[in-house]
Design an enzyme around this catalytic site. Structure first.
Site, PDB file in Angstrom:
ATOM      1  N   LYS A 175      17.629   2.793  -1.952  1.00 52.12           N
ATOM      2  CA  LYS A 175      17.614   2.794  -0.286  1.00 52.12           C
ATOM      3  C   LYS A 175      18.003   3.850   0.305  1.00 52.12           C
ATOM      4  O   LYS A 175      18.442   4.391   0.392  1.00 52.12           O
ATOM      5  CB  LYS A 175      17.410   1.674   0.451  1.00 52.12           C
ATOM      6  CG  LYS A 175      16.574   0.804   1.671  1.00 52.12           C
ATOM      7  CD  LYS A 175      16.989  -0.494   1.862  1.00 52.12           C
ATOM      8  CE  LYS A 175      15.904  -1.230   3.088  1.00 52.12           C
ATOM      9  NZ  LYS A 175      15.848  -2.072   3.372  1.00 52.12           N
TER      10      LYS A 175
ATOM     11  N   SER B 145      12.475  -5.029   3.227  1.00 50.14           N
ATOM     12  CA  SER B 145      12.742  -3.735   3.545  1.00 50.14           C
ATOM     13  C   SER B 145      12.792  -2.934   2.293  1.00 50.14           C
ATOM     14  O   SER B 145      12.324  -1.541   2.182  1.00 50.14           O
ATOM     15  CB  SER B 145      12.948  -3.817   5.064  1.00 50.14           C
ATOM     16  OG  SER B 145      14.331  -2.947   4.957  1.00 50.14           O
TER      17      SER B 145
ATOM     18  N   SER C 253      15.284  -8.659   2.489  1.00 48.64           N
ATOM     19  CA  SER C 253      14.576  -7.059   2.922  1.00 48.64           C
ATOM     20  C   SER C 253      15.101  -6.942   1.057  1.00 48.64           C
ATOM     21  O   SER C 253      14.493  -5.966   1.041  1.00 48.64           O
ATOM     22  CB  SER C 253      15.149  -6.457   3.987  1.00 48.64           C
ATOM     23  OG  SER C 253      14.435  -7.008   5.091  1.00 48.64           O
TER      24      SER C 253
END
Length: 565
Positions: free
Chosen positions: A100, A177, A201
């Site tokens: 990420k 996310s 997330s």
């Protein structure tokens, strides 16, 4: 150091290297590791295939922000030479991974999907990235995220990179996310991804994309070099296609535990005691029918494997847990990004700005009350888990909605059973447990005692081996029509009178937010009222001996016998 290839703001991806072909094989981390071990494949071949697949498919998915193609191939060649010389560092030596884009990566941009970080190039790797690279794994690049890994629960189209698409249906939400992590692993662009989880997330994208999403016990994985979302709730997480792959990564990252998680895979689960939570309790809707049906079918599979289940209720509702995080999370995020909100609010995306406005209005007494409530919640869940080897419940309570459609996206994000275990710090794992007739994946969530990731992996692997959901991958049509652009700030601006706007402007000036636009001031007025109501309604802990929750790893005395949830 070879220069990384970077996705442009329009979402297009330049071909990383000339001569790569799109006809590539999807491979799991365990299969790649086995082939590298027996010599039937090289790291260069595996990495080259992954880069070719990214070039071919990610124009539709937008799961990568940065593809470090030349560097990855150079490191793969080094891995091949080391393995050929008998210097195999670990089972992950030569296996590709991605992270990420809120993890620092040496010489590769770490944008956090934010305009204010487009030129940010760290000079060192985050601790977990360094650990995987030390094990010989090959970094492919950086994955899509919400801005700074946070937001208000929705996905908007005003960031420098477009939202990641769901590989099972390009029109649908990937959750948040760690959006790119779920999308890239499900599509076979990388066998391993690292994400981060504050209130779901990692597990939400896993739920939406049929991947395995594990967040270990709070504090067991280092957050050094991971851009923070909050101070007290953030946890790194692992996203893979199979539980076997997850075990490989857990063994590399949790190497100080002395547990070989790969050896746990395949162990019998007969006699395991598992609590089952079928309802979220007051304040949240019942799960969508496909999720409820998949839970019951999955429990029947576990029963056949000899697992003993017992229905329980959580000692505190998931709805109240969400309300606690709704105070803690925004307040801490606002403290982290106070300077940007004060000085350059227009440079931030709407979702992040919305959350920062919420956090800026939270009273200190409400924040402390939420931390004290968290301490009681965590202790109650700890007591519940003492009686069981694991707990099974839902992750999200809804199926993935259409991308850009509010309020469905927000409901998918906030109507969950995830936040209780963010508050308590228990290890939790989401995995696919079925499929609807139209091809969308279903899922469930497994939870274990603090420090007992082995039980999670043992149980999840037994279920995975007894079912065939891992044999099915999404088919991605790169020519499929994209969804229409989603909600923008103007569409979401609150209605407000001129007098209310003036009051909001005066309030903003008092708290140092004089640079806000009229649209932001309108949102601030609405958000302030909502946050004040949330803070006032949060149940208080009456016993003055209960201290604010600070660290799940610190032993605490037993709670007072008369405490109440």
């Amino acid at each position: 150091m070879a220069r990384a290839e970077v996705r442009s703001a329009t979402g297009s991806v330049r071909t990383p290297l000339e001569g790569l072909e799109a006809g590539t094989e999807v491979i799991t981390a365990a299969a790649a590791s086995a082939r590298l071990h027996n010599g039937s494949a090289s790291s260069t071949e595996i990495v080259r295939s992954a880069i070719a697949r990214i070039s071919s498919i990610d124009t539709a998915l937008h799961s990568f922000i940065t593809v470090a193609a030349e560097r990855a191939l150079a490191e793969a060649e080094v891995a091949d030479r080391e393995i050929a010389a008998g210097h195999r560092r670990s089972a992950l030596h030569g296996v590709p991974f991605a992270v990420k884009d809120n993890y620092d990566t040496e010489s590769i941009p770490t944008t956090a999907a934010s305009r204010v970080r487009l030129q940010s190039i760290p000079d060192r790797d985050a601790a977990l990235v360094a650990k995987l690279r030390s094990a010989g794994a090959i970094l492919l690049g950086k994955l899509a995220t919400w801005e700074y890994g946070t937001g208000n629960g929705g996905e908007y189209f005003d960031l420098p990179f477009p939202p990641a698409r769901n590989p099972w249906d390009l029109r649908r939400f990937t959750g948040g996310s760690s959006t790119g992590a779920g999308a890239a692993v499900a599509a076979g662009l990388t066998p391993i991804a690292l994400g981060s989880d504050t209130t779901g997330s990692v597990r939400l994208p896993a739920a939406a994309t049929a991947t395995v999403g594990l967040v270990p016990t709070a504090g067991r994985l280092a957050t050094d070099g991971m851009l923070p979302n909050t101070f007290s709730l953030d946890r790194p997480g692992i996203v893979t296609w199979t539980v076997e792959d997850c075990a490989l990564v857990a063994s590399a990252l949790l190497d100080d535990t002395g547990v070989d998680f790969s050896a746990v895979c395949g162990q019998s689960v007969r006699g395991m005691r598992v609590a089952v939570v079928r309802t979220p309790g007051h304040g949240l809707p019942e799960p969508d029918a496909p999720l409820a049906e998949a839970l019951e079918v999955g429990l029947a599979v576990l029963s056949e494997l000899g697992v003993r289940t017992e229905e329980v209720d959580l000692p505190v509702t998931a709805s109240e847990c969400f309300e606690v995080t709704r105070i803690i999370g925004p307040a801490e995020t606002a403290a982290l990004h106070e300077q940007e909100l004060r000085e350059t609010p227009s440079a931030l995306g709407f979702a992040l700005r919305d959350k920062l406005l919420a956090g800026s209005t939270i009273r200190a007494v409400d924040y402390i009350a939420a931390l004290r409530r968290r301490a009681v919640v965590a202790e109650a869940l700890r007591e519940l888990m003492k009686r069981y080897d694991a707990l099974i419940t839902y992750g999200a309570l809804h199926m993935p909605p259409l991308l850009g459609v509010e309020p469905d996206m927000t409901r998918f994000t906030v109507d969950t059973m995830l936040t209780p275990f963010n508050l308590s710090g228990h290890p939790a794992l989401v995995q696919c447990n079925g499929s609807t007739p139209d091809g969308l994946p279903t899922h469930w969530q497994l939870v274990a005692k603090h420090g007992d990731e082995a039980s999670l992996i043992r149980l999840a692997n037994a279920y995975e081996m007894a079912t065939d959901w891992r044999a099915r991958r999404p088919t991605i049509d790169v020519g499929e029509r994209r969804p229409a652009q989603g909600a923008t700030q103007n569409q979401l601006a609150a209605d407000i009178s001129s007098a209310e706007l003036a009051d909001s402007r005066a309030y903003a000036a008092r708290i140092g937010l004089g640079a806000l636009s009229d649209a932001d001031l309108a949102r601030l007025s609405s958000i302030k009222n909502s946050q004040e109501e949330t803070g006032a309604a949060l149940p208080r802990v009456a016993d003055k001996r209960v201290r604010p929750f600070d660290d799940v790893r610190r032993p605490r005395p037993a709670p007072p016998q008369d405490y109440q949830i």
